[in-house]
Write a protein that holds these residues in place. Structure first.
Motif, short mmCIF file in Angstrom:
data_model
loop_
_atom_site.label_atom_id
_atom_site.label_comp_id
_atom_site.label_asym_id
_atom_site.label_seq_id
_atom_site.Cartn_x
_atom_site.Cartn_y
_atom_site.Cartn_z
N ASP A 9 0.26 -1.30 -0.09
CA ASP A 9 0.18 -0.21 0.35
C ASP A 9 0.56 0.97 -0.02
OD1 ASP A 9 -2.84 -1.34 -0.08
OD2 ASP A 9 -2.87 -1.56 1.92
N PHE A 14 1.46 1.78 -6.17
CA PHE A 14 0.11 1.50 -5.35
C PHE A 14 -0.89 2.40 -4.94
CE2 PHE A 14 2.08 -2.21 -6.23
CZ PHE A 14 1.15 -3.58 -6.61
N ARG A 17 -3.08 3.81 -6.94
CA ARG A 17 -4.10 2.68 -7.76
C ARG A 17 -4.98 2.55 -6.36
NH1 ARG A 17 -0.53 2.43 -10.86
NH2 ARG A 17 -0.29 2.19 -12.74
N THR A 18 -6.31 1.90 -6.32
CA THR A 18 -6.44 1.54 -5.20
C THR A 18 -6.71 -0.56 -5.08
OG1 THR A 18 -8.34 3.02 -5.21
CG2 THR A 18 -8.94 0.66 -4.17
N ILE A 19 -6.00 -0.45 -4.23
CA ILE A 19 -5.85 -2.40 -4.34
C ILE A 19 -7.31 -2.78 -3.56
CG2 ILE A 19 -4.89 -4.19 -2.59
CD1 ILE A 19 -2.08 -2.31 -2.87
N VAL A 36 -1.32 -9.14 -7.03
CA VAL A 36 -1.82 -7.66 -6.47
C VAL A 36 -2.88 -7.10 -7.86
CG1 VAL A 36 -2.05 -5.39 -5.43
CG2 VAL A 36 -0.19 -6.81 -5.38
N ARG A 37 -4.74 -7.23 -6.88
CA ARG A 37 -5.73 -7.26 -8.02
C ARG A 37 -6.12 -5.44 -7.38
NH1 ARG A 37 -9.30 -9.17 -10.80
NH2 ARG A 37 -8.74 -11.79 -10.04
N CYS A 38 -6.30 -4.61 -8.57
CA CYS A 38 -6.56 -3.07 -8.23
C CYS A 38 -7.49 -3.24 -8.83
CB CYS A 38 -5.46 -2.07 -8.65
SG CYS A 38 -4.25 -2.78 -8.13
#
Length: 306
Positions: A9, A14, A17-19, A36-38
């Protein structure tokens, strides 16, 4: 949640972006890595190098940066001292495909030949030094003077290697490092595998990459060394590449030993028995290969849990 997941985070990459989710990847045998999926279903592969392995991070970074136009590698999106981030590739690795070992070997060998043609200008990638690797494990395992002398004698070969023609070697042709979109039962004839994990890249002879491929995939658990090398030589001959059986054997014993020591270090850090099992397998294969009357474990006086 693991502390390294929390660190994701905080990475600048990242923060933009929003994890949504983070899953640790446990199939490989190298550094700790994550899927890691965003937001908007963006997927990334994040690989963490601890303080003992930041030099490997620099090697992998340089390979990725200098091979960006190659179809067999992926792009580098972010890097710092401890982290590398690339696109996540939804694919099966070669180890999972339901193919005969001979077929997997052929795929790996073709990928090896393609990789060795890449031009990677780098001061980080150096000629293989078994003595330097030995010194690393001497420190990591706190070996005494007698153990140090024995280990160095087992690995001593650097002068002979320097006298030979060297090429770019991946250094870790584990089937788990070769990704294909094919179903588990086969591959498309025109599919180009993606190669990952470049931290062990070095300059050596072609026979070193072949030997390490045999060792790290535990091929001697399934086939005799003569059979494996014969199959490899048949395929390479079709590509007008000749290799020395003697050199493969020379490198193979050292590769098995280095892998075993690496697995012991991992076991000592994680207390995960899978590393101990792998270490014992590599030691045993090295003993059989070299017809050792006294095992390497006994010679080095290593105390491995039962």
């Amino acid at each position: 949640m693991h502390k390294n997941i929390k660190l994701l985070d905080e990475l600048p990459f990242f923060q933009q972006r929003t994890i949504i989710s983070v899953a640790e990847i446990t199939t490989g045998l190298s550094q700790q890595s994550f899927k890691v999926r965003c937001l908007n279903d963006q997927l990334f592969y994040a690989k963490y190098f601890d303080k003992y392995n930041t030099e490997y991070a620099q090697i992998e970074k340089e390979v990725l940066l200098n091979s960006a136009s190659s179809p067999i590698t992926t792009s580098l999106l972010y890097s710092d001292e401890h982290w590398l981030v690339t696109p996540f590739i939804e694919a099966n690795d070669l180890s999972k495909l339901n193919l005969p070992i001979k077929n997997k070997l052929n795929i790996a060998l073709e990928l090896m030949l393609t990789f060795q043609k890449l031009i990677i200008p780098s001061k980080k990638i150096k000629p293989i030094s078994f003595i330097a690797h030995g010194d690393y494990y001497i420190n990591a395992l706190a070996l005494n003077k007698n153990q140090q002398q024995i280990l160095r004698s087992l690995l001593s070969d650097d002068d002979a290697i320097k006298a030979q023609q060297l090429t770019l070697c991946h250094g870790d042709f584990n089937f788990t490092n070769m990704l294909l979109n094919s179903p588990l039962t086969g591959i498309a004839s025109d599919e180009i595998p993606i190669l990952i994990d470049f931290e062990c890249c070095c300059y050596s002879e072609v026979e070193y990459d072949i030997a390490m491929m045999i060792a790290v995939n535990n091929l001697l658990n399934y086939l005799s060394v003569d059979t494996v090398i014969a199959q490899i030589k048949v395929y390479l001959a079709q590509r007008m590449v000749n290799i020395s059986t003697k050199k493969v054997m020379r490198y193979l014993g050292k590769s098995l030993l280095l892998n075993a020591l690496w697995y012991i270090c991992r076991f000592n850090r994680t207390n995960d028995n899978k590393w101990l099992i792998l270490a014992k397998q590599q030691f045993q294969q090295a003993d059989v290969l070299n017809n050792n009357k006294t095992s390497i474990v006994d010679r080095l006086k290593l105390h491995l849990p039962a």
